[in-house]
Design an enzyme around this catalytic site. Sequence first.
Site, PDB file in Angstrom:
ATOM      1  N   HIS A   1      61.339  41.801  28.005  1.00 29.23           N
ATOM      2  CA  HIS A   1      61.016  42.999  28.781  1.00 29.23           C
ATOM      3  C   HIS A   1      61.183  44.253  27.919  1.00 29.23           C
ATOM      4  O   HIS A   1      61.976  44.266  26.978  1.00 29.23           O
ATOM      5  CB  HIS A   1      61.963  43.137  29.979  1.00 29.23           C
ATOM      6  CG  HIS A   1      61.695  42.192  31.102  1.00 29.23           C
ATOM      7  ND1 HIS A   1      62.673  41.407  31.667  1.00 29.23           N
ATOM      8  CD2 HIS A   1      60.562  41.925  31.799  1.00 29.23           C
ATOM      9  CE1 HIS A   1      62.153  40.688  32.654  1.00 29.23           C
ATOM     10  NE2 HIS A   1      60.871  40.971  32.749  1.00 29.23           N
TER      11      HIS A   1
ATOM     12  N   CYS B   1      69.389  44.056  34.178  1.00 24.55           N
ATOM     13  CA  CYS B   1      68.758  43.028  35.014  1.00 24.55           C
ATOM     14  C   CYS B   1      69.551  42.728  36.274  1.00 24.55           C
ATOM     15  O   CYS B   1      68.989  42.265  37.265  1.00 24.55           O
ATOM     16  CB  CYS B   1      68.643  41.720  34.236  1.00 24.55           C
ATOM     17  SG  CYS B   1      68.223  41.933  32.524  1.00 24.55           S
TER      18      CYS B   1
HETATM   19  C1  CIR Z   1      63.639  35.601  33.113  1.00 26.26           C
HETATM   20  O1  CIR Z   1      63.183  35.042  32.116  1.00 26.26           O
HETATM   21  O2  CIR Z   1      62.914  36.131  33.953  1.00 26.26           O
HETATM   22  C2  CIR Z   1      65.146  35.614  33.290  1.00 26.26           C
HETATM   23  N1  CIR Z   1      65.706  34.450  32.698  1.00 26.26           N
HETATM   24  C3  CIR Z   1      65.759  36.864  32.682  1.00 26.26           C
HETATM   25  C4  CIR Z   1      65.350  38.129  33.359  1.00 26.26           C
HETATM   26  C5  CIR Z   1      65.989  39.332  32.755  1.00 26.26           C
HETATM   27  N2  CIR Z   1      65.656  40.507  33.489  1.00 26.26           N
HETATM   28  C6  CIR Z   1      65.527  41.714  32.968  1.00 26.26           C
HETATM   29  O3  CIR Z   1      65.572  41.874  31.755  1.00 26.26           O
HETATM   30  N3  CIR Z   1      65.286  42.719  33.785  1.00 26.26           N
END
Ligand code: CIR
Length: 255
Positions: free
Chosen positions: A163, A250
């Site tokens: 991201h 996140c």
């Molecule tokens: C994913 O791959 O979607 C999750 N394992 C990690 C999401 C992390 N979220 C973020 O950076 N906002």
Amino acid sequence: FRFTHAVTRRPAASITRGLRAIDIGTPDLATMQGHHAAYIAALRATGATVVELPPLDAFPDSVFVEDTALCLPQGAIIMRPGAPTRLGEAAEMAPHLRALYTTVAFITGPGTIEGGDILVTGREILVGRSARTDAAGIEELRALVTPWGHTLREVHTPPGVLHFKTDCSLLDAETILSTKRLAASGCFDGYRVIHTADGEEAAANAIRFNDTVLMAGGFPATRDRLTAAGYAVTEIGNSECAKLDGGMSCLSLRF
Ligand code: CIR
């Protein structure tokens, strides 16, 4: 970066099946629960009201609530995650934001967009195109936020980076913490930029919440840079979320 509320969701036992770009090991639920509790305590210490939603076992990545919505002063916008296993998480979040906001809008598709690709600064909303966030998703968000008085600028999440905010965070209205690789793209020209130390790129995903910067533990050189710049830093263990490419931002929605 001044907020009164944070919405979080406790990690589910299914977190062991969470998405990851590279398998560097399975997260340990008990350790993650401990880190998550410390994160919530740190948010509460800033004066915030913290909503703790229950675990959602059907969605292994649901602890990463940031990707499900964008919370602005004018209203909340439910995202449309680009990871197929995460699409249903957005609908799970909607009723909780309806309880907290009078205006809740939706990204309906066909485009996709995840909150992790969105950085709201003091003057604009930056959205990084990524493997999860596409042009159609960004344009649908633009159509919603422009009437609310926001300027949206499309930028690029570096290749191989999950991201946009994996590599940057807002420290104050004019200051960004960024990896060198992201800042080199020029997307923060006109802002004050503090770089993560070499080898500490994973420290870039931090959050400024009221008077505190929450950052992942284990990045002493970057922590010292932030402290020297006058920020009050709280370090939180992030070893288990890091196995799933997750970090400080996140784990909450902030408004
Ligand atoms: C994913 O791959 O979607 C999750 N394992 C990690 C999401 C992390 N979220 C973020 O950076 N906002």
